[in-house]
Structure formats: structure tokens, C-alpha cells
Design an enzyme around this catalytic site. Sequence first.
Site, short mmCIF file in Angstrom:
data_model
loop_
_atom_site.label_atom_id
_atom_site.label_comp_id
_atom_site.label_asym_id
_atom_site.label_seq_id
_atom_site.Cartn_x
_atom_site.Cartn_y
_atom_site.Cartn_z
N ASP A 75 0.83 -1.21 0.00
CA ASP A 75 0.00 0.00 0.00
C ASP A 75 0.86 1.26 0.00
O ASP A 75 1.98 1.26 0.50
CB ASP A 75 -0.91 -0.03 1.25
CG ASP A 75 -2.07 0.93 1.13
OD1 ASP A 75 -2.38 1.37 0.00
OD2 ASP A 75 -2.68 1.26 2.17
N ASN A 115 -11.00 -2.19 -5.41
CA ASN A 115 -10.19 -1.30 -6.26
C ASN A 115 -10.81 -1.08 -7.65
O ASN A 115 -10.46 -0.12 -8.34
CB ASN A 115 -8.76 -1.83 -6.42
CG ASN A 115 -7.92 -1.75 -5.16
OD1 ASN A 115 -7.03 -2.55 -4.93
ND2 ASN A 115 -8.18 -0.76 -4.33
C1 IPE Z 1 -5.52 -2.65 -0.20
O1 IPE Z 1 -5.15 -1.32 -0.36
C2 IPE Z 1 -5.53 -3.35 -1.53
C3 IPE Z 1 -4.23 -3.54 -2.15
C4 IPE Z 1 -3.08 -3.30 -1.59
C5 IPE Z 1 -4.26 -4.12 -3.45
P1 IPE Z 1 -6.22 -0.15 -0.48
O2 IPE Z 1 -5.49 1.10 -0.64
O3 IPE Z 1 -7.22 -0.49 -1.53
O4 IPE Z 1 -6.95 -0.22 0.94
P2 IPE Z 1 -7.77 0.88 1.71
O5 IPE Z 1 -8.78 1.43 0.76
O6 IPE Z 1 -6.83 1.93 2.15
O7 IPE Z 1 -8.36 0.17 2.88
C1 IPE Z 2 -1.52 0.33 -3.36
O1 IPE Z 2 -1.32 1.69 -3.36
C2 IPE Z 2 -1.81 -0.24 -4.72
C3 IPE Z 2 -3.20 -0.65 -4.92
C4 IPE Z 2 -4.13 -0.61 -4.01
C5 IPE Z 2 -3.56 -1.13 -6.23
P1 IPE Z 2 -2.53 2.73 -3.35
O2 IPE Z 2 -2.93 3.00 -4.76
O3 IPE Z 2 -3.65 2.25 -2.50
O4 IPE Z 2 -1.86 4.01 -2.73
P2 IPE Z 2 -2.44 4.96 -1.60
O5 IPE Z 2 -2.84 4.09 -0.45
O6 IPE Z 2 -3.62 5.67 -2.19
O7 IPE Z 2 -1.32 5.87 -1.26
MG MG Z 3 -4.04 2.43 -0.54
#
Ligand code: IPE
Ligand code: IPE
Ligand code: MG
Length: 246
Positions: free
Chosen positions: A21, A69
Site C-alpha cells: 500500500d 479497487n
Molecule cells: C488494499 O489497499 C488493496 C491492495 C493493496 C491491493 P487499499 O489502498 O485499496 O486499501 P484501503 O482502501 O486503504 O483500505
Molecule cells: C496500493 O497503493 C496499490 C493498490 C491498491 C492497487 P494505493 O494506490 O492504494 O496508494 P495509496 O494508499 O492511495 O497511497
Molecule cells: Mg491504498
Amino acid sequence: MSAKQKNITQDIPQHVAIIMDGNGRWAKKRGKLRTFGHEHGVKAVRDTVEIAAEKGIKYLTLFAFSTENWKRPKFEVDTLMSLLVKSIHDEMPTLMKNNIILRAIGDIESLEKNCRKQLTSAIEQTSKNTGMTLVLALSYSSRWELTEACRKIAVEVQKGNILPHQITESTVQSFLTTNSIPDPELLIRTSGEYRISNFLLWQIAYSELYYTPKLWPDFGKEDFLEAIENFKQRERRFGLTSEQIK
Ligand code: IPE
Ligand code: IPE
Ligand code: MG
């Protein structure tokens, strides 16, 4: 206090799962689009796979794309899917060279055709390898997985293949997408968020959780090793007392 007195785990985990993340925030800090962060996240994936294999980890599960997502802006979803196709293509020689088996968990049917094709072909090509298993969680959510398992068990009950009183924890386990994979002993989440976000809810019942403030693109080999070292110091009691497990 000696290691023995503290009853530390000592062994390295055989299965490590990671919630990768923080890509978006990493990019935003640099005044760039969120997708710039995803592009840079690929290098962290490569380094992590490499160090995990080197350390003798048997299973590495990476949360790459959640069911939730899909609700992100179309441009971001499209970029993530293209990156996935490109990365699998580019990493094939490395996966083969390092004897890595590729697997995927999640609603693979929901992936776009080209992406699914690339993934299926990579899974097939690596299926005869004998080294670490790299599990990609794609279009995955634990509630989706558990709901699917319930539905499949219900079908078996309806057919008369299973009687309700025969359903055990092992039955449920066998209907999960992770059925032949042991539960992760260690779950790492980057980016300083303290939540599970619908990931492996059943499987992490007794996993050790490790949170790091590092944003995913900054997560390097040394961070992975730090998490492993931290794991080794944990006392895993599984409901027993310290004295019982000594
Ligand atoms: C969790 O991250 C999913 C992945 C790492 C693929 P998110 O960024 O989607 O999670 P939330 O929304 O912060 O809980
Ligand atoms: C994790 O990084 C990747 C996926 C969830 C696909 P994020 O895209 O959630 O990045 P933040 O949490 O918004 O910084
Ligand atoms: Mg995230």
C-alpha cells in the site's frame, strides 16, 4: 534473557503475505499522478520477490488489486491492468531463472481478456518449477472468497456429496482459493495503515501482523529482512500459555 528463555520463534516464516500500500501517496508527494506510484511499485515487487526467494520463503502472497479497487477512476484501473500485463511479460525470464511458481487468487474471470490470457499463460509456464510460489491476489477480497466457498459447499450439500454435520474447518479451507497453500505466518502492510482491507480474513487467524510506515515504492530488501527479523522475535502462543509452549 536468552533466546531460549524468551521462547522466540527463530524459524523464518514459510508463507509471507503483503498488503502493498501507498503507491498513490508516494506519487502525490512528488507532485505526480497516482499511476506514477504504481509504476514505481513494480521495482519494490521485483526486489521483494528476489529477497524472499533468496531467503528460502516457500510462499509469498502479494495483494495487488482488490475487489474494491475496481471502483477507482477508470484511468487508474486501466493503468494497473496494463502494468500487470507488462510486468508478467517482462518478469517471465526472471521467474523461470529463479524457479518460481506463479499462482493467482481472486476473481480471475473478472480480469480483462488480455490480462487473463497473459496471467494464465505465465501460471502454466511456471507450473513445473519447484522453488518459491508467488501468489498474486488479483480482484481478490476475502468476503468474496468466503461467499464463493459457502456457495460451492451449498451445491455439494444439495447434491448429497456432503452432509451438513460433516462440514468442518478443513471443509471450508478446501473451498477457499488458497486451498493448497498454508496460512501465512506473517502479514506485512506498508504505508502506515493499520487495517486488513478485506485480505485473507480466514487465513490470517493466527498470523503475526507487521506494519511499516514505508510507502510501497520505498519498500526495499532491507525492509523485508527487518520484518522477518521482527517475526523471529515473536512468541506465537495459539491460545496456549507461554509455559505450555516452552
Ligand atoms: C488494499 O489497499 C488493496 C491492495 C493493496 C491491493 P487499499 O489502498 O485499496 O486499501 P484501503 O482502501 O486503504 O483500505
Ligand atoms: C496500493 O497503493 C496499490 C493498490 C491498491 C492497487 P494505493 O494506490 O492504494 O496508494 P495509496 O494508499 O492511495 O497511497
Ligand atoms: Mg491504498
